[in-house]
Scaffold this motif. Structure first.
Motif, PDB file in Angstrom:
ATOM      1  N   ALA A  99       0.766  -1.146  -0.019  1.00  0.00           N
ATOM      2  CA  ALA A  99      -0.084   0.100   0.119  1.00  0.00           C
ATOM      3  C   ALA A  99       0.430   1.281  -0.100  1.00  0.00           C
ATOM      4  O   ALA A  99       0.113   2.177  -0.689  1.00  0.00           O
ATOM      5  CB  ALA A  99      -1.050  -0.153   0.928  1.00  0.00           C
ATOM      6  N   VAL A 100       2.034   1.455   1.089  1.00  0.00           N
ATOM      7  CA  VAL A 100       2.982   1.780   0.571  1.00  0.00           C
ATOM      8  C   VAL A 100       3.249   2.140  -0.185  1.00  0.00           C
ATOM      9  O   VAL A 100       3.714   3.658  -0.974  1.00  0.00           O
ATOM     10  CB  VAL A 100       3.721   2.231   1.552  1.00  0.00           C
ATOM     11  CG1 VAL A 100       5.196   3.366   2.030  1.00  0.00           C
ATOM     12  CG2 VAL A 100       3.143   1.918   3.511  1.00  0.00           C
TER      13      VAL A 100
ATOM     14  N   GLY B 257       1.112   6.788  -6.209  1.00  0.00           N
ATOM     15  CA  GLY B 257      -0.025   8.109  -6.959  1.00  0.00           C
ATOM     16  C   GLY B 257       0.483   9.357  -6.580  1.00  0.00           C
ATOM     17  O   GLY B 257      -0.130  10.491  -7.393  1.00  0.00           O
ATOM     18  N   GLU B 258       1.252   9.151  -5.490  1.00  0.00           N
ATOM     19  CA  GLU B 258       1.820  11.079  -4.910  1.00  0.00           C
ATOM     20  C   GLU B 258       2.871  11.580  -6.605  1.00  0.00           C
ATOM     21  O   GLU B 258       2.597  12.460  -6.787  1.00  0.00           O
ATOM     22  CB  GLU B 258       2.848  11.013  -3.982  1.00  0.00           C
ATOM     23  CG  GLU B 258       1.875  11.253  -2.412  1.00  0.00           C
ATOM     24  CD  GLU B 258       2.437  10.520  -1.750  1.00  0.00           C
ATOM     25  OE1 GLU B 258       3.403  10.206  -1.099  1.00  0.00           O
ATOM     26  OE2 GLU B 258       2.092  11.258  -0.594  1.00  0.00           O
ATOM     27  N   GLN B 259       2.731  10.250  -6.914  1.00  0.00           N
ATOM     28  CA  GLN B 259       4.011  10.645  -8.028  1.00  0.00           C
ATOM     29  C   GLN B 259       3.231  11.165  -8.983  1.00  0.00           C
ATOM     30  O   GLN B 259       3.813  11.878 -10.263  1.00  0.00           O
ATOM     31  CB  GLN B 259       5.344   9.679  -8.762  1.00  0.00           C
ATOM     32  CG  GLN B 259       6.697   9.354  -7.245  1.00  0.00           C
ATOM     33  CD  GLN B 259       7.348   8.075  -7.705  1.00  0.00           C
ATOM     34  OE1 GLN B 259       6.935   7.319  -8.240  1.00  0.00           O
ATOM     35  NE2 GLN B 259       8.910   8.219  -8.402  1.00  0.00           N
TER      36      GLN B 259
ATOM     37  N   ILE C 206      -4.345   7.841 -13.058  1.00  0.00           N
ATOM     38  CA  ILE C 206      -3.897   7.460 -12.875  1.00  0.00           C
ATOM     39  C   ILE C 206      -3.440   7.105 -11.010  1.00  0.00           C
ATOM     40  O   ILE C 206      -3.232   6.424 -10.941  1.00  0.00           O
ATOM     41  CB  ILE C 206      -2.026   7.910 -13.525  1.00  0.00           C
ATOM     42  CG1 ILE C 206      -2.355   7.014 -15.168  1.00  0.00           C
ATOM     43  CG2 ILE C 206      -1.203   6.880 -13.047  1.00  0.00           C
ATOM     44  CD1 ILE C 206      -2.613   5.585 -15.531  1.00  0.00           C
ATOM     45  N   ALA C 207      -3.306   8.365 -11.243  1.00  0.00           N
ATOM     46  CA  ALA C 207      -3.086   9.205  -9.353  1.00  0.00           C
ATOM     47  C   ALA C 207      -4.175   8.074  -8.716  1.00  0.00           C
ATOM     48  O   ALA C 207      -4.237   7.353  -7.050  1.00  0.00           O
ATOM     49  CB  ALA C 207      -3.175  10.439  -8.879  1.00  0.00           C
TER      50      ALA C 207
ATOM     51  N   ALA D 268      -3.657   1.229  -3.428  1.00  0.00           N
ATOM     52  CA  ALA D 268      -2.870   1.245  -1.999  1.00  0.00           C
ATOM     53  C   ALA D 268      -3.941   0.803  -1.134  1.00  0.00           C
ATOM     54  O   ALA D 268      -4.140   0.384  -0.462  1.00  0.00           O
ATOM     55  CB  ALA D 268      -2.571   2.917  -1.815  1.00  0.00           C
ATOM     56  N   ALA D 269      -5.854   1.597  -0.823  1.00  0.00           N
ATOM     57  CA  ALA D 269      -6.870   1.505  -0.220  1.00  0.00           C
ATOM     58  C   ALA D 269      -7.202   0.091  -0.004  1.00  0.00           C
ATOM     59  O   ALA D 269      -7.042  -0.371   0.867  1.00  0.00           O
ATOM     60  CB  ALA D 269      -7.225   2.521  -0.481  1.00  0.00           C
TER      61      ALA D 269
END
Length: 168
Positions: free
Chosen positions: A113-114, A120-122, A131-132, A139-140
């Motif tokens: 998930a991390v 996602g942040e990228q 895409i994020a 991750a969820a």
């Protein structure tokens, strides 16, 4: 000389002594004992940041270890090293392989998930919100699995799921 005999760390030495006593008491084959020695030496090298040495020990432990549960922890630790090295695709592969052998590793789900959250942040930084969102949704799912295995752990992930409306 095995790493476990030269390591100066008190905790590692204590662990090695206890492990050696258990290996004498619990009936094990010589192959199982040898696999455990490589695993223990891998953990010691990993804790000191000697990742190449740790990987060599883990790969040798994988060659010798036949128990799927024990193999899952070796694979998980290999995934940790790839995560630390920024090799996220490789890390995900090893976490998946660990979970195939032991689906009750919440720490593997959390680490997956991390990595997905990071990706996602990228994607957001690159301006790709679609895409994020896909990475955040993945991750969820992994965090939900980790939390279901260990309720009360992963509080920050739990809060993120609530805040983003992904907890349901």
């Amino acid at each position: 000389m095995p790493r476990s005999r030269i390591n100066g760390n008190f905790i590692d030495k204590t662990f090695s002594i206890v492990a050696n006593i258990l290996l004498r008491i619990i009936p094990t084959t010589s192959g199982e004992r040898e696999a455990f020695t490589y695993y223990r030496d891998g953990m010691s090298a990993q804790s000191e940041g000697n990742y190449a040495e740790a990987l060599q020990n883990y790969y040798e432990a994988m060659r010798l270890e036949i128990d799927p549960y024990d193999r899952s922890y070796i694979l998980y630790n290999i995934g940790l090293i790839h995560t630390s090295n920024g090799e996220h695709t490789k890390a995900l592969e090893y976490y998946f392989r660990a979970l195939e052998r032991n689906p009750f590793l919440p720490q593997a789900f959390n680490n997956m998930a991390v990595i997905c959250h990071y990706r996602g942040e990228q994607a957001i930084r690159q301006g790709d919100s679609e895409i994020a969102e896909a990475w955040f949704d993945q991750a969820a799912e992994y965090w939900k699995q980790a939390i279901s295995l260990t309720p009360g752990n992963y509080i920050e992930a739990h809060n993120w799921l609530k805040i983003t409306g992904r907890f349901g």
